[in-house]
Scaffold this active site. Structure first.
Site, PDB file in Angstrom:
ATOM      1  N   HIS A 109       0.859  -1.192   0.000  1.00  0.00           N
ATOM      2  CA  HIS A 109       0.000   0.000   0.000  1.00  0.00           C
ATOM      3  C   HIS A 109       0.894   1.241   0.000  1.00  0.00           C
ATOM      4  O   HIS A 109       1.985   1.217   0.592  1.00  0.00           O
ATOM      5  CB  HIS A 109      -0.851   0.076   1.274  1.00  0.00           C
ATOM      6  CG  HIS A 109      -2.144  -0.683   1.244  1.00  0.00           C
ATOM      7  ND1 HIS A 109      -2.624  -1.370   2.339  1.00  0.00           N
ATOM      8  CD2 HIS A 109      -3.082  -0.840   0.267  1.00  0.00           C
ATOM      9  CE1 HIS A 109      -3.795  -1.918   2.038  1.00  0.00           C
ATOM     10  NE2 HIS A 109      -4.088  -1.622   0.791  1.00  0.00           N
ATOM     11  N   CYS A 136      -2.561   2.834   9.115  1.00  0.00           N
ATOM     12  CA  CYS A 136      -3.567   1.859   8.669  1.00  0.00           C
ATOM     13  C   CYS A 136      -4.800   1.889   9.563  1.00  0.00           C
ATOM     14  O   CYS A 136      -5.897   1.583   9.123  1.00  0.00           O
ATOM     15  CB  CYS A 136      -2.997   0.448   8.694  1.00  0.00           C
ATOM     16  SG  CYS A 136      -1.629   0.190   7.578  1.00  0.00           S
TER      17      CYS A 136
HETATM   18  N1  ARG Z   1      -4.253  -7.147   6.575  1.00  0.00           N
HETATM   19  C1  ARG Z   1      -4.612  -5.944   5.919  1.00  0.00           C
HETATM   20  C2  ARG Z   1      -4.586  -6.145   4.414  1.00  0.00           C
HETATM   21  O1  ARG Z   1      -3.693  -6.807   3.953  1.00  0.00           O
HETATM   22  C3  ARG Z   1      -3.701  -4.829   6.315  1.00  0.00           C
HETATM   23  C4  ARG Z   1      -4.103  -3.512   5.757  1.00  0.00           C
HETATM   24  C5  ARG Z   1      -3.164  -2.413   6.150  1.00  0.00           C
HETATM   25  N2  ARG Z   1      -3.716  -1.158   5.876  1.00  0.00           N
HETATM   26  C6  ARG Z   1      -3.082  -0.159   5.301  1.00  0.00           C
HETATM   27  N3  ARG Z   1      -3.705   0.974   5.175  1.00  0.00           N
HETATM   28  N4  ARG Z   1      -1.874  -0.300   4.803  1.00  0.00           N
HETATM   29  O2  ARG Z   1      -5.422  -5.662   3.697  1.00  0.00           O
END
Ligand code: ARG
Length: 261
Positions: free
Chosen positions: A160, A254
């Site tokens: 991300h 996150c």
């Molecule tokens: N386990 C989640 C996923 O893989 C983690 C998300 C993390 N969020 C973020 N904004 N980077 O989607």
């Protein structure tokens, strides 16, 4: 924010998630409370989204939508395990009475979108490569009426944008160059010659997954070297411990969906 009351790692959709690692859900909630208290102490208002059984990643509230000037560009999650989260966020914004644009393209909200209100009068930075589709960037531009700069992520550990790049104030960013393609690195160098540069260790410690008010930078305790870089750049690092949530592949940012009225 949404408390990790139902947080577990029972599927793996990023390289940080290991379904055989035990998760202490109680500790996750405690650490999350620490983050919420820190943000409140710094003067932020925190709204709480009720967590839902069967949506263990709902704690990563940043992924549910992206808003600018009271307009919301909704999320459409990449993986089926998280898809139902978008509706909870949509209901939240409906209660606030904000205009909500329903996306056609796959995108994971503030996980891959961020906003610099004072850069060229307001620009959106957007990531693609792992979760959000590049087509969502132009969809967001149409929904929000703000220029969107498209950035290509290439390292699966930094799947991300919000684990590879962060706004430090209204026009300054920090980022880890190697998380991006060669050409995107050139774009970032051109646009942000004064950026704070993170190295691999900083990025792996989730140092870039931060929330800043322009002065106080709330970030993961493990990112000690990056905190020192921020201090020498004139910011005040505010470390928060979030070891349990790291097991899901996330940290401070996150857990926080920023509301831009
Ligand atoms: N386990 C989640 C996923 O893989 C983690 C998300 C993390 N969020 C973020 N904004 N980077 O989607």
């Amino acid at each position: 924010m949404s408390p990790p009351e139902h947080f577990v790692v029972e599927y793996a959709i990023n390289p940080w998630m290991d379904t055989t690692t035990p998760v202490d859900t109680e500790l996750a909630v405690k650490q999350w409370e620490g983050l919420r208290e820190t943000l409140t102490r710094l003067g932020h208002t925190v709204h709480v989204l009720t967590p839902e059984i069967g949506l263990p990643d709902m704690v990563y509230a940043a992924n549910g939508a992206f808003s600018v000037d009271g307009v919301v560009y909704g999320a459409r999650f990449r993986y089926p395990q998280r898809m139902a989260e978008a509706a909870a966020h949509k209901r939240f914004y409906a209660e606030l009475g904000w205009k909500y644009a329903t996306p056609v393209e796959t995108n994971e909200g503030e996980g891959d979108f961020t906003y610099l209100p004072s850069y060229l009068g307001g620009v959106v930075l957007a990531g693609h490569g792992f979760r959000t589709e590049a087509a969502a960037h132009s969809e967001a531009q149409e929904a929000l009426g703000r220029p969107v700069i498209s950035l290509r992520l290439v390292d699966p550990r930094f799947y991300h944008l919000d684990v590879a790049l962060a706004p430090l104030d209204d026009s300054t960013i920090a980022y880890y160059p190697e998380a991006f393609s060669e050409s995107t690195r050139a774009v970032l160098r051109q646009l942000f010659p004064d950026a704070v540069i993170a190295d691999e260790e900083d990025a792996l410690a989730f140092g870039l997954n931060l929330v800043s008010d322009g002065r106080n930078v709330v970030l993961n305790t493990e990112a000690t070297a990056f905190a020192a870089k921020l201090r020498s750049a004139g910011y005040v690092p505010v470390p928060v411990e979030l070891t349990e949530l790291k097991k899901g592949g996330g940290s401070v940012k996150c857990c926080v969906a920023e509301l831009r009225p």
